[in-house]
Design a protein around this motif. Structure first.
Motif, PDB file in Angstrom:
ATOM      1  N   GLU A  78      33.272 -24.568  39.661  1.00 48.32           N
ATOM      2  CA  GLU A  78      33.130 -23.331  38.894  1.00 48.32           C
ATOM      3  C   GLU A  78      31.938 -23.402  37.953  1.00 48.32           C
ATOM      4  O   GLU A  78      31.154 -22.460  37.854  1.00 48.32           O
ATOM      5  CB  GLU A  78      34.414 -23.035  38.126  1.00 48.32           C
ATOM      6  CG  GLU A  78      35.556 -22.622  39.029  1.00 48.32           C
ATOM      7  CD  GLU A  78      36.867 -22.422  38.308  1.00 48.32           C
ATOM      8  OE1 GLU A  78      36.936 -22.653  37.077  1.00 48.32           O
ATOM      9  OE2 GLU A  78      37.841 -22.031  38.976  1.00 48.32           O
ATOM     10  N   LYS A  79      31.774 -24.529  37.251  1.00 47.70           N
ATOM     11  CA  LYS A  79      30.640 -24.690  36.340  1.00 47.70           C
ATOM     12  C   LYS A  79      29.310 -24.633  37.069  1.00 47.70           C
ATOM     13  O   LYS A  79      28.307 -24.171  36.525  1.00 47.70           O
ATOM     14  CB  LYS A  79      30.748 -26.010  35.578  1.00 47.70           C
ATOM     15  CG  LYS A  79      31.824 -26.007  34.523  1.00 47.70           C
ATOM     16  CD  LYS A  79      31.919 -27.339  33.816  1.00 47.70           C
ATOM     17  CE  LYS A  79      33.071 -27.307  32.820  1.00 47.70           C
ATOM     18  NZ  LYS A  79      33.278 -28.598  32.170  1.00 47.70           N
ATOM     19  N   GLY A 136      20.905 -23.426  36.487  1.00 48.33           N
ATOM     20  CA  GLY A 136      22.071 -24.069  35.906  1.00 48.33           C
ATOM     21  C   GLY A 136      22.374 -25.416  36.530  1.00 48.33           C
ATOM     22  O   GLY A 136      23.241 -26.145  36.058  1.00 48.33           O
ATOM     23  N   ASN A 137      21.672 -25.754  37.606  1.00 44.21           N
ATOM     24  CA  ASN A 137      21.887 -27.011  38.329  1.00 44.21           C
ATOM     25  C   ASN A 137      20.580 -27.777  38.504  1.00 44.21           C
ATOM     26  O   ASN A 137      20.395 -28.502  39.470  1.00 44.21           O
ATOM     27  CB  ASN A 137      22.534 -26.720  39.692  1.00 44.21           C
ATOM     28  CG  ASN A 137      23.932 -26.172  39.531  1.00 44.21           C
ATOM     29  OD1 ASN A 137      24.806 -26.831  38.979  1.00 44.21           O
ATOM     30  ND2 ASN A 137      24.136 -24.935  39.959  1.00 44.21           N
ATOM     31  N   GLY A 149      28.730 -22.835  39.699  1.00 44.45           N
ATOM     32  CA  GLY A 149      28.534 -21.503  40.267  1.00 44.45           C
ATOM     33  C   GLY A 149      28.760 -21.421  41.762  1.00 44.45           C
ATOM     34  O   GLY A 149      28.236 -20.525  42.435  1.00 44.45           O
ATOM     35  N   LYS A 159      30.292 -20.538  45.292  1.00 42.76           N
ATOM     36  CA  LYS A 159      31.033 -19.424  45.884  1.00 42.76           C
ATOM     37  C   LYS A 159      31.326 -19.768  47.343  1.00 42.76           C
ATOM     38  O   LYS A 159      30.440 -20.231  48.074  1.00 42.76           O
ATOM     39  CB  LYS A 159      30.230 -18.116  45.849  1.00 42.76           C
ATOM     40  CG  LYS A 159      29.784 -17.696  44.460  1.00 42.76           C
ATOM     41  CD  LYS A 159      30.914 -17.171  43.640  1.00 42.76           C
ATOM     42  CE  LYS A 159      30.397 -16.680  42.301  1.00 42.76           C
ATOM     43  NZ  LYS A 159      31.343 -16.794  41.247  1.00 42.76           N
ATOM     44  N   MET A 167      25.420 -21.790  46.107  1.00 45.91           N
ATOM     45  CA  MET A 167      25.336 -22.247  44.724  1.00 45.91           C
ATOM     46  C   MET A 167      23.953 -21.866  44.193  1.00 45.91           C
ATOM     47  O   MET A 167      22.952 -22.054  44.887  1.00 45.91           O
ATOM     48  CB  MET A 167      25.530 -23.762  44.644  1.00 45.91           C
ATOM     49  CG  MET A 167      25.544 -24.318  43.222  1.00 45.91           C
ATOM     50  SD  MET A 167      25.710 -26.116  43.200  1.00 45.91           S
ATOM     51  CE  MET A 167      23.998 -26.598  43.468  1.00 45.91           C
ATOM     52  N   PRO A 168      23.867 -21.349  42.965  1.00 47.06           N
ATOM     53  CA  PRO A 168      22.562 -21.041  42.393  1.00 47.06           C
ATOM     54  C   PRO A 168      21.843 -22.323  41.962  1.00 47.06           C
ATOM     55  O   PRO A 168      22.475 -23.289  41.531  1.00 47.06           O
ATOM     56  CB  PRO A 168      22.897 -20.182  41.171  1.00 47.06           C
ATOM     57  CG  PRO A 168      24.263 -20.622  40.772  1.00 47.06           C
ATOM     58  CD  PRO A 168      24.963 -21.000  42.054  1.00 47.06           C
TER      59      PRO A 168
END
Length: 148
Positions: free
Chosen positions: A30-31, A52-53, A33, A35, A48-49
């Motif tokens: 979840e952290k 943020g990663n 992102g 799906k 996943m984006p």
């Protein structure tokens, strides 16, 4: 590498076959992102984006690739295991990074190499929006009796 704790491969009283396990995202998923796009014994696909990663140089973090690749490969193994009334735990994962990404959405696709009664092995491909391979993982999971 821990097995998912969800008990969804239980036999329904009116059914003679196990119910396929359905993917439930964990806290890290979840952290990050993540799906879920598709889930079956034959194929699990997630996105996943990159945002943020990323690591400190602005590139998709290699650890993020491994974390999401291991998750998707393990989910695929647990779905297969649920057809046998079992669960799966990861015993080996390896990855090769081919290129990186700075932005966009990555796609993570797990397909089986071997679906046995004791072990499964999956290939997990991570690609960018242009379809270019960013990372290739191989994950092996041990199939075990579920603990109720």
């Amino acid at each position: 590498m821990n097995a998912p704790s969800q008990k969804s491969s239980e036999l329904a009283p009116e059914l003679t076959e196990p119910v396929l396990w359905k993917i439930t995202l964990g806290e890290l998923d979840e952290k990050m992102g993540v799906k879920i796009v598709e889930e079956s014994v034959e194929r699990v696909v997630a996105t996943m984006p990159v945002e943020g990663n990323r690591q400190s140089f602005g590139l998709l973090h290699g650890g993020a690739s491994l974390a999401v690749g291991e998750a998707v490969g393990s989910w695929a193994a647990v779905i297969h295991a649920s057809t046998l009334g079992k669960t799966a735990v990861g015993v080996d994962v390896s990855a090769t990074h081919h290129r990186s990404a700075r932005e966009g959405l990555i796609t993570i696709t797990a397909t089986p190499i071997h679906l046995g009664g004791t072990l499964t092995t999956h290939e997990v491909l991570i690609t960018n929006e242009a379809g270019q391979r960013l990372c290739t993982l191989r994950i092996t999971n041990l199939l075990m009796k579920r603990k109720h």
